[in-house]
Design a protein around this motif. Structure first.
Motif, mmCIF file in Angstrom:
data_model
loop_
_atom_site.group_PDB
_atom_site.id
_atom_site.type_symbol
_atom_site.label_atom_id
_atom_site.label_comp_id
_atom_site.label_asym_id
_atom_site.label_seq_id
_atom_site.Cartn_x
_atom_site.Cartn_y
_atom_site.Cartn_z
ATOM 1 N N ILE A 55 73.666 12.865 -16.274
ATOM 2 C CA ILE A 55 72.513 13.089 -17.212
ATOM 3 C C ILE A 55 71.310 12.977 -16.199
ATOM 4 C CG2 ILE A 55 71.702 14.250 -19.278
ATOM 5 C CD1 ILE A 55 74.439 14.276 -20.130
ATOM 6 N N LEU A 56 70.059 13.304 -16.685
ATOM 7 C CA LEU A 56 68.813 13.189 -16.504
ATOM 8 C C LEU A 56 67.787 13.197 -16.888
ATOM 9 C CD1 LEU A 56 66.929 11.064 -14.473
ATOM 10 C CD2 LEU A 56 66.094 14.046 -12.756
ATOM 11 N N MET A 57 67.896 12.678 -18.354
ATOM 12 C CA MET A 57 66.827 12.910 -19.009
ATOM 13 C C MET A 57 65.468 12.745 -18.699
ATOM 14 S SD MET A 57 68.302 10.707 -22.628
ATOM 15 C CE MET A 57 70.020 11.879 -23.014
ATOM 16 N N ILE A 58 64.494 13.393 -19.178
ATOM 17 C CA ILE A 58 63.059 13.770 -18.820
ATOM 18 C C ILE A 58 62.246 13.751 -20.150
ATOM 19 C CG2 ILE A 58 60.981 14.673 -17.472
ATOM 20 C CD1 ILE A 58 63.679 16.022 -16.128
ATOM 21 N N GLY A 59 61.648 12.569 -20.855
ATOM 22 C CA GLY A 59 61.037 12.631 -21.781
ATOM 23 C C GLY A 59 60.187 11.777 -21.946
ATOM 24 N N ARG A 336 73.240 13.555 -7.546
ATOM 25 C CA ARG A 336 74.078 12.602 -8.615
ATOM 26 C C ARG A 336 73.839 13.129 -9.874
ATOM 27 N NH1 ARG A 336 78.836 12.443 -5.612
ATOM 28 N NH2 ARG A 336 78.532 12.533 -4.088
ATOM 29 N N PHE A 337 73.282 13.683 -9.941
ATOM 30 C CA PHE A 337 72.226 13.661 -11.766
ATOM 31 C C PHE A 337 71.861 15.655 -12.312
ATOM 32 C CE2 PHE A 337 71.504 9.492 -10.963
ATOM 33 C CZ PHE A 337 71.988 8.273 -11.901
ATOM 34 N N PRO A 338 73.476 15.953 -11.571
ATOM 35 C CA PRO A 338 73.212 18.069 -11.962
ATOM 36 C C PRO A 338 72.906 18.100 -13.046
ATOM 37 C CG PRO A 338 75.632 17.122 -11.432
ATOM 38 C CD PRO A 338 74.573 15.503 -11.495
ATOM 39 N N ILE A 339 72.458 17.269 -13.974
ATOM 40 C CA ILE A 339 72.143 17.825 -15.697
ATOM 41 C C ILE A 339 70.936 17.075 -15.723
ATOM 42 C CG2 ILE A 339 73.002 18.193 -17.622
ATOM 43 C CD1 ILE A 339 75.383 19.026 -16.477
ATOM 44 N N ARG A 340 69.605 17.257 -15.348
ATOM 45 C CA ARG A 340 68.452 18.110 -16.636
ATOM 46 C C ARG A 340 67.459 17.816 -17.671
ATOM 47 N NH1 ARG A 340 65.702 17.461 -10.845
ATOM 48 N NH2 ARG A 340 67.420 16.029 -10.013
ATOM 49 N N VAL A 341 68.099 17.253 -18.160
ATOM 50 C CA VAL A 341 67.353 17.559 -20.083
ATOM 51 C C VAL A 341 65.983 17.365 -20.421
ATOM 52 C CG1 VAL A 341 68.461 17.366 -22.277
ATOM 53 C CG2 VAL A 341 69.367 17.477 -20.093
ATOM 54 N N GLU A 342 65.317 18.195 -20.626
ATOM 55 C CA GLU A 342 63.800 17.706 -21.005
ATOM 56 C C GLU A 342 63.690 17.626 -22.303
ATOM 57 O OE1 GLU A 342 59.330 18.746 -19.842
ATOM 58 O OE2 GLU A 342 61.172 19.575 -18.374
ATOM 59 N N LEU A 343 63.135 16.680 -23.120
ATOM 60 C CA LEU A 343 63.367 16.526 -24.377
ATOM 61 C C LEU A 343 61.827 16.502 -24.606
ATOM 62 C CD1 LEU A 343 65.361 13.635 -23.248
ATOM 63 C CD2 LEU A 343 66.015 13.387 -25.302
ATOM 64 N N GLN A 344 61.933 17.062 -25.364
ATOM 65 C CA GLN A 344 60.304 17.611 -26.644
ATOM 66 C C GLN A 344 59.649 16.555 -27.238
ATOM 67 O OE1 GLN A 344 59.718 21.088 -25.444
ATOM 68 N NE2 GLN A 344 61.992 21.004 -24.099
ATOM 69 N N PRO A 345 58.129 17.030 -26.882
ATOM 70 C CA PRO A 345 57.234 15.568 -27.886
ATOM 71 C C PRO A 345 57.766 16.041 -29.408
ATOM 72 C CG PRO A 345 56.234 16.900 -25.898
ATOM 73 C CD PRO A 345 57.563 17.844 -26.134
#
Length: 456
Positions: A55-59, A336-345
Motif C-alpha cells: 500500500i502507498l499512503m499519500i497525505g 510494487r505498491f499497487p494500492i494507492r490511498v489518499e488520506l484526507q486533510p
C-alpha cells in the motif's frame, strides 16, 4: 484477538477506537491484513504464489498514516518496523543498507516471541527465583546420614524439620512481598559488551557476525550484587526465564512470524522520488529506489538469526508528495505498491472528535496525568469545540502539521495548571476547562501572527 475474528469490518472498528476518519485507508489495510489469513488458509500449492498487495499512503503530516500502520501491527500481533526512506540517501551514511530494515524486523520478531515464551515459563521461573532468594536468607540444612557419615550440618532430624518450616514461612512472606525491602547478596550474570569491529570493505552483516563470534568466545562472568529482594526478583526472574526457553525454537518461530506477518512501514518515500533531472542528489535518490526494489519484490536477506525471505512481508509506504508525485518514483517500484490511498486533510470536526473519542485522546491523557496528583480535570463540550477551531485555524494560517497541532494548543492551555500543581493547587481540586478559559489562554496565538510562526 483471534486472527479468525479479525474480519475487515472488525479491523476497521478496532482502528476507529484510536484513529478518527480516514475510512478509505483503514478499509485497504484491513483487506491487506485479512488477505494474510486467507493466504495461510489457502491450498498449500498456491500459498507461495499469492503476493501481498503493498500500500502507498499519500497525505500530509499528522493525518494518521503512521498511526494506522502501527495500530494495525499491534492488532495483528505482528512484528513492525518504521524506517525513513530519506536516511538511506544521507551523505557519509556508512554501515547501513536497505536490508537493515529486514534485520530490524526479525529483531522485533525475536523479542516478541521471546517475551511470549518467557511469559509461559514465568510461573516455573518464579519458583526457582524463590528458592534462590530463600537460600540467600535461610540456607537449607542437610539431612543427617543414616550410616554415620561425616560432613553434615546437623545432628538430628528436628533441626531439618524446623529449617523446612522456617523456609516455608519465609517463602510465603516472599510471595506476599513482605520482605521486599530487605537486602540480600546475589550472583548476577554480567553482560559482555559487544566488541566494536570495523574494517575496510566490511558490510553491516559481516561486522555483526564477527561481533557475535567474539561475544560467544569470551567467557560469561558473574558478579556479586547487594540488592533488595524486590530488585532481586526482577533480575533473577529474567535470567531464570531465559534459561528455561529454547532459543533455537524462538529463532525459528520468529523467522516464520517475520516472513508471514511482518509489516515494514517506509515513511518519507516522496523524498526519494526523482523530480526529472538525473544529476546531483537525484542520482542518489534513484539509487535508493533501486536498492529498495529487490526487498519489496521479494528476496532472501541474511540475518544473524538465519535467512529471511521478504516475499510475503507487507510493505506500507507513505509520503506527503507536496513537491513530487507518486509517478516520479521509478515504474518498477510504483508497480510494487499497487494500492494507492489518499488520506484526507483533517477538518475542524475531525479535531473535535480526536480530542473526545479515541481511547488515547489527549484530553484523557491529561486527565490521567492530573489524577496522579489527585486533581480532577474535565472539559466542556464548548471548550473542546473551541480548541478544535483554534488548532484548525493555526494549521491553515501557519503550517499544516495535522493532529500534532492539538498537542501545541493543549500544552499552551494547560501549562500553568501543570506548573501550579501540587504547590498552589492541592489534592482533591477540580479543574473545569470552559470555552472562555480557552479563549483567554489561546487568544494571543490566533491574534499574533508573528508569534504563531514560532510555534511547533
Amino acid at each position: 484477538m483471534n486472527q479468525e475474528n479479525l474480519t475487515p469490518n472488525q479491523i476497521v472498528l478496532e482502528l476507529d477506537k484510536y484513529i478518527i476518519g480516514q475510512r478509505d485507508a483503514k478499509k485497504n489495510v484491513a483487506i491487506a491484513l485479512r488477505n494474510r489469513w486467507r493466504r495461510m488458509n489457502a491450498p498449500t500449492e498456491i500459498q507461495n504464489e499469492i503476493i501481498p498487495n503493498n500500500i502507498l499512503m499519500i497525505g500530509s503530516t499528522g493525518v494518521g498514516k503512521t498511526e494506522i500502520a502501527r495500530r494495525l501491527a499491534k492488532l495483528a500481533d505482528a512484528p513492525f518496523v518504521k524506517v525513513e526512506a530519506s536516511k538511506f540517501t544521507e551523505v557519509g551514511y556508512v554501515g547501513r543498507d536497505v536490508e537493515s530494515m529486514v534485520r530490524d524486523l526479525i529483531e522485533q520478531a525475536v523479542n516478541m516471541v521471546r517475551m511470549q515464551r518467557q511469559e509461559e515459563v514465568k510461573q516455573k521461573a518464579a519458583e526457582i527465583v524463590e528458592d534462590i532468594i530463600l537460600d540467600a536468607l535461610i540456607p537449607a540444612v542437610k539431612q543427617p546420614s543414616t550410616d554415620g557419615g561425616i560432613g553434615f550440618d546437623v545432628k538430628n532430624v528436628d533441626d531439618v524439620e524446623l529449617n523446612e518450616k522456617t523456609r516455608e514461612r519465609f517463602r510465603e512472606k516472599i510471595k506476599n512481598g513482605e520482605l521486599d525491602h530487605r537486602k540480600i547478596e546475589i550472583s548476577v550474570k554480567q553482560n559482555v559488551s559487544n566488541v566494536g569491529v570495523m574494517g575496510p570493505g566490511m558490510d553491516e552483516m559481516s561486522m555483526m557476525n564477527i561481533q557475535e563470534m567474539l561475544s560467544n568466545i569470551m567467557p560469561s562472568k558473574t558478579k556479586k550484587r547487594k540488592v533488595t529482594i524486590a530488585e532481586a526478583k526482577k533480575i533473577l526472574l529474567e535470567e531464570e526465564a531465559a534459561k528455561l526457553i529454547d532459543m533455537d525454537e524462538v529463532k525459528e518461530e520468529a523467522i516464520q512470524k517475520t516472513e508471514n506477518a511482518g509489516i515494514i512501514f517506509i515513511d518519507e518515500i516522496d523524498k526519494i522520488a526523482s523530480s526529472g533531472s538525473k544529476s546531483g542528489p537525484d542520482v542518489s535518490r534513484e539509487g535508493v529506489q533501486r536498492d529498495l526494489l529487490p526487498i519489496v519484490e521479494g528476496s532472501s536477506v541474511n540475518t544473524k538469526y538465519g535467512i529471511v525471505k521478504t516475499d510475503h512481508i507487507l510493505f506500507i509506504a507513505a509520503g506527503a508528495f507536496h513537491v513530487s508525485k507518486p509517478s516520479d518514483l521509478i515504474p518498477e517500484l510504483q508497480g510494487r505498491f499497487p494500492i494507492r490511498v489518499e488520506l484526507q486533510p483533517l477538518t475542524k470536526d475531525d479535531f473535535f472528535h480526536i480530542l473526545k473519542e479515541p481511547k488515547n485522546a489527549l484530553t484523557k491523557q491529561y486527565e490521567a496525568l492530573l489524577k496522579a496528583e489527585d486533581v480532577e480535570l474535565s472539559f466542556n463540550e464548548d471548550a473542546l469545540d473551541k480548541l478544535a477551531e483554534i488548532a484548525f485555524y493555526i494549521n491553515s494560517e501557519v503550517e499544516n502539521i495535522g493532529a500534532r497541532r492539538l498537542q501545541t494548543v493543549m500544552s499552551t492551555l494547560l501549562n500553568d495548571f501543570l506548573f501550579d500543581i501540587p504547590d498552589s493547587i492541592g489534592a482533591n481540586a477540580k479543574i473545569l476547562i470552559t470555552k472562555e478559559m480557552v479563549e483567554e489562554k489561546l487568544g494571543t496565538l490566533v491574534k499574533n501572527r508573528d508569534l504563531s510562526h514560532y510555534i511547533l
